[in-house]
Design a protein around this motif. Sequence first.
Motif, PDB file in Angstrom:
ATOM      1  N   UNK A  68       0.826  -1.210   0.000  1.00  0.00           N
ATOM      2  CA  UNK A  68       0.000   0.000   0.000  1.00  0.00           C
ATOM      3  C   UNK A  68       0.860   1.261   0.000  1.00  0.00           C
ATOM      4  N   UNK A  69       1.883   1.277   0.873  1.00  0.00           N
ATOM      5  CA  UNK A  69       2.748   2.450   0.952  1.00  0.00           C
ATOM      6  C   UNK A  69       3.518   2.672  -0.342  1.00  0.00           C
ATOM      7  N   UNK A  70       4.021   1.583  -0.941  1.00  0.00           N
ATOM      8  CA  UNK A  70       4.763   1.708  -2.197  1.00  0.00           C
ATOM      9  C   UNK A  70       3.840   2.192  -3.313  1.00  0.00           C
ATOM     10  N   UNK A  71       2.614   1.687  -3.328  1.00  0.00           N
ATOM     11  CA  UNK A  71       1.665   2.107  -4.355  1.00  0.00           C
ATOM     12  C   UNK A  71       1.305   3.588  -4.182  1.00  0.00           C
ATOM     13  N   UNK A  72       1.141   4.034  -2.932  1.00  0.00           N
ATOM     14  CA  UNK A  72       0.852   5.445  -2.663  1.00  0.00           C
ATOM     15  C   UNK A  72       1.987   6.332  -3.155  1.00  0.00           C
ATOM     16  N   UNK A  73       3.211   5.918  -2.852  1.00  0.00           N
ATOM     17  CA  UNK A  73       4.388   6.688  -3.265  1.00  0.00           C
ATOM     18  C   UNK A  73       4.486   6.748  -4.785  1.00  0.00           C
ATOM     19  N   UNK A  74       4.239   5.638  -5.454  1.00  0.00           N
ATOM     20  CA  UNK A  74       4.285   5.617  -6.922  1.00  0.00           C
ATOM     21  C   UNK A  74       3.204   6.512  -7.502  1.00  0.00           C
ATOM     22  N   UNK A  75       2.018   6.461  -6.949  1.00  0.00           N
ATOM     23  CA  UNK A  75       0.931   7.314  -7.434  1.00  0.00           C
ATOM     24  C   UNK A  75       1.246   8.791  -7.213  1.00  0.00           C
ATOM     25  N   UNK A  76       1.838   9.099  -6.061  1.00  0.00           N
ATOM     26  CA  UNK A  76       2.194  10.486  -5.759  1.00  0.00           C
ATOM     27  C   UNK A  76       3.235  11.002  -6.756  1.00  0.00           C
ATOM     28  N   UNK A  77       4.251  10.184  -7.038  1.00  0.00           N
ATOM     29  CA  UNK A  77       5.290  10.594  -7.986  1.00  0.00           C
ATOM     30  C   UNK A  77       4.743  10.717  -9.408  1.00  0.00           C
ATOM     31  N   UNK A  78       3.853   9.805  -9.790  1.00  0.00           N
ATOM     32  CA  UNK A  78       3.244   9.887 -11.125  1.00  0.00           C
ATOM     33  C   UNK A  78       2.371  11.139 -11.233  1.00  0.00           C
ATOM     34  N   UNK A  79       1.658  11.439 -10.182  1.00  0.00           N
ATOM     35  CA  UNK A  79       0.811  12.630 -10.189  1.00  0.00           C
ATOM     36  C   UNK A  79       1.661  13.897 -10.268  1.00  0.00           C
TER      37      UNK A  79
END
Length: 179
Positions: A68-79
């Motif tokens: 979950x944390x890795x997915x959040x970080x990836x989404x934040x960076x993509x955004x």
Amino acid sequence: VNSVLAHEKQYTAPFEVLSSGLLRSGRRTSRLAVELGAAAQAFTLQYKLCRYERLAFSDRRSALIRRRDARKEADKNAQRLVMNQHSLQSMGMFGKLDGYGREAALSDEIAGDAVKEADEVGHILQCEVARITKLRHQDWSISLKIMAANMREAHAERAAIWESCRTAFMVDPSAENVD
């Protein structure tokens, strides 16, 4: 019984019959305890394994949290990349744009690895739960059957012990008629 034997001769036979019955019944109870203890090994082993099962579920929970944390970080960076892409291109800051792109790609790769790890832990846990469930069903049913057979046998032996004591009371002419 020994003090009765020494002082009250008329009560010697009934007390011998009673003490013999109590002694045999006690021995049978001790033997039943040993048999039940041996049959209960499957249950005590599973109780000990519960700790390891809790640890396995804890591992699964921590893998899901990492995912979950890795997915959040990836989404934040993509955004962040999407939000800044147009403005950085118009300003000609391609180096910074490439940095955001690398950061987004790296965090997406890390998130993918976390997803794979969580899925692998979940699959292993699911297989282990199925294996342990099958073993428990087999071992527990066998153990319960053994326990029931031991208790049935012990009950029959105790009934025979006390029936023989009753018969001994009835046959012995010096014993009182006890029902």
